[in-house]
Write an enzyme that holds these catalytic residues in place. Structure first.
Site, PDB file in Angstrom:
ATOM      1  N   LYS A  82      73.694  59.566  18.111  1.00  0.00           N
ATOM      2  CA  LYS A  82      74.864  60.080  18.817  1.00  0.00           C
ATOM      3  C   LYS A  82      76.104  59.315  18.428  1.00  0.00           C
ATOM      4  O   LYS A  82      76.051  58.084  18.398  1.00  0.00           O
ATOM      5  CB  LYS A  82      74.607  59.922  20.321  1.00  0.00           C
ATOM      6  CG  LYS A  82      75.790  60.239  21.203  1.00  0.00           C
ATOM      7  CD  LYS A  82      75.519  59.822  22.615  1.00  0.00           C
ATOM      8  CE  LYS A  82      76.760  60.112  23.443  1.00  0.00           C
ATOM      9  NZ  LYS A  82      76.577  59.751  24.834  1.00  0.00           N
TER      10      LYS A  82
ATOM     11  N   LYS B 249      73.392  54.838  19.281  1.00  0.00           N
ATOM     12  CA  LYS B 249      74.592  55.362  19.927  1.00  0.00           C
ATOM     13  C   LYS B 249      75.771  54.508  19.480  1.00  0.00           C
ATOM     14  O   LYS B 249      75.798  53.294  19.700  1.00  0.00           O
ATOM     15  CB  LYS B 249      74.440  55.312  21.449  1.00  0.00           C
ATOM     16  CG  LYS B 249      75.673  55.821  22.180  1.00  0.00           C
ATOM     17  CD  LYS B 249      75.448  55.891  23.680  1.00  0.00           C
ATOM     18  CE  LYS B 249      76.699  56.398  24.386  1.00  0.00           C
ATOM     19  NZ  LYS B 249      76.523  56.489  25.837  1.00  0.00           N
TER      20      LYS B 249
HETATM   21  C1  PBG Z   1      77.480  56.976  28.879  1.00  0.00           C
HETATM   22  C2  PBG Z   1      77.561  58.255  28.161  1.00  0.00           C
HETATM   23  C3  PBG Z   1      78.643  58.701  27.424  1.00  0.00           C
HETATM   24  C4  PBG Z   1      78.293  59.933  26.909  1.00  0.00           C
HETATM   25  C5  PBG Z   1      77.020  60.232  27.367  1.00  0.00           C
HETATM   26  N1  PBG Z   1      76.568  59.172  28.127  1.00  0.00           N
HETATM   27  C6  PBG Z   1      79.989  58.127  27.227  1.00  0.00           C
HETATM   28  C7  PBG Z   1      80.172  56.764  26.792  1.00  0.00           C
HETATM   29  O1  PBG Z   1      79.313  56.114  26.214  1.00  0.00           O
HETATM   30  O2  PBG Z   1      81.291  56.289  27.043  1.00  0.00           O
HETATM   31  C8  PBG Z   1      79.187  60.739  26.036  1.00  0.00           C
HETATM   32  C9  PBG Z   1      78.867  62.155  25.905  1.00  0.00           C
HETATM   33  C10 PBG Z   1      79.935  62.958  25.295  1.00  0.00           C
HETATM   34  O3  PBG Z   1      80.995  62.456  24.851  1.00  0.00           O
HETATM   35  O4  PBG Z   1      79.730  64.170  25.248  1.00  0.00           O
HETATM   36  N2  PBG Z   1      76.629  56.979  29.943  1.00  0.00           N
END
Ligand code: PBG
Length: 326
Positions: free
Chosen positions: A251, A196
């Protein structure tokens, strides 16, 4: 000229025969935001993500049910907090909107839908970080693991099929697997948000959930990955598999197709890719201006993610794609 690739493009039938990648509704996982809402209608629009709504636990059942009827068999739920504190304690509240939604969906739809829960605390913490902070304002990795264990058990108790830890804490998969197995919940799977990246693509999502990162550093670079690091993604993926992850995730998706491709060829575990909020909203915004065809671009973007090697795709276009594909 002997080599004429166009010969295999002359009719739809031959194009179908030589088609290398097919997208189906069975490849898709639809995200849902759930929240306790005062409004009796049970839904609330998200300005930064046109076409995406937040739903109450009561209402979300009907929405998921409609999607299942169109062939999408999996959902991932995100809880939106009604109150926030330093630890994000609502994240493991058995009567939280997320937990109640999971139970309501499984009660109504059973195994006709696979329910995944996003497991993190940033939606619930007052400082907006994915973990708890220490005295110096740094995200405390190991203290956060204990919190994730509590959250995982509350989701399992609610009846979830799979938890998806998204906080990028070291050791989170092992900690969660240990907690689940300790309660004999070997049946609950883990999808690790392994690679991520600290991406600017999460903007609309944070807007949707009212996440403002205020405590300590105002970004997630101490836990999410540097966007330039492709090789490090393999390290994260291998580490998560060793810790017990069933599925690994990359991601965002569209800007990281090379990472999806490398991961898919490096490991035999299924790879999920998350087409995130920014990817969704950019296409929507351009389509609203009449510059691109939303359905066609949604289809093409998802197809390219599958072609790269993802065996499942989380996308806010799931409903639209189901309509186009059917
Ligand atoms: C954090 C989380 C995020 C997303 C999913 N889980 C945001 C982040 O890391 O700030 C992002 C998903 C998206 O942008 O569609 N728990």
């Amino acid at each position: 000229m002997r080599n004429r690739p166009r010969r295999l493009r002359t009719t739809q039938a031959i194009r179908d025969l030589v088609c290398e990648t097919r997208l189906t509704t069975q490849d898709l996982i639809a995200p849902f935001f759930v929240r306790d809402l005062d409004d009796q209608g049970g839904s609330y629009p998200i300005e930064s993500m046109p076409g995406v709504l937040q739903y109450s636990p009561e209402r979300v059942v009907a929405e998921v049910s409609a999607l299942v009827a169109r062939g999408v068999q999996a959902v991932i739920l995100f809880g939106v907090a009604s109150k926030k504190d330093d630890e994000g304690s609502e994240a493991w509240d058995s009567s939280g909107a997320l937990q109640r939604s999971v139970t309501a969906i499984k009660d109504e739809l059973g195994d006709s839908v696979y329910v995944i829960s996003d497991l993190c605390v940033d939606e619930y913490t007052s400082h907006g970080h994915c973990g708890v902070l220490d005295d110096r304002g740094h995200v405390d990795n190991d203290a956060t693991l204990e919190i994730y264990q509590k959250v995982a058990l509350s989701h399992a108790q609610a009846g979830v099929d799979m938890v998806a830890p998204s906080g990028m804490m070291d050791g989170q998969v092992r900690a969660i697997r240990d907690a689940l197995d300790g309660e004999l919940r070997h049946d609950v799977s883990i999808m690790a948000y392994s690679a991520k990246f600290a991406s600017a693509m999460y903007g609309p999502f944070r807007e949707a959930l009212g996440v403002n990162i205020t405590g300590g550093p105002t970004d997630r670079k101490t836990y999410q990955m540097d966007p330039g690091n492709g090789r490090e993604a393999i390290r994260e993926v291998l580490g998560d598999l060793k810790q017990g992850a069933d599925v690994v995730m990359v991601k965002p998706a569209g800007y990281y197709l090379d990472v999806i491709s490398t991961v898919a060829r490096s490991v035999s575990a299924p790879v999920c890719a998350y087409q995130v909020s920014g990817e969704y909203s950019m296409i929507r915004a351009a389509a609203e201006r009449g510059w691109v065809d939303c359905d066609q671009l949604a289809l093409e973007s998802a197809l390219s993610i599958k072609r790269a090697g993802a065996s499942m795709i989380i996308t806010y276009f799931a409903g639209d794609l189901a309509r186009v594909l059917n």
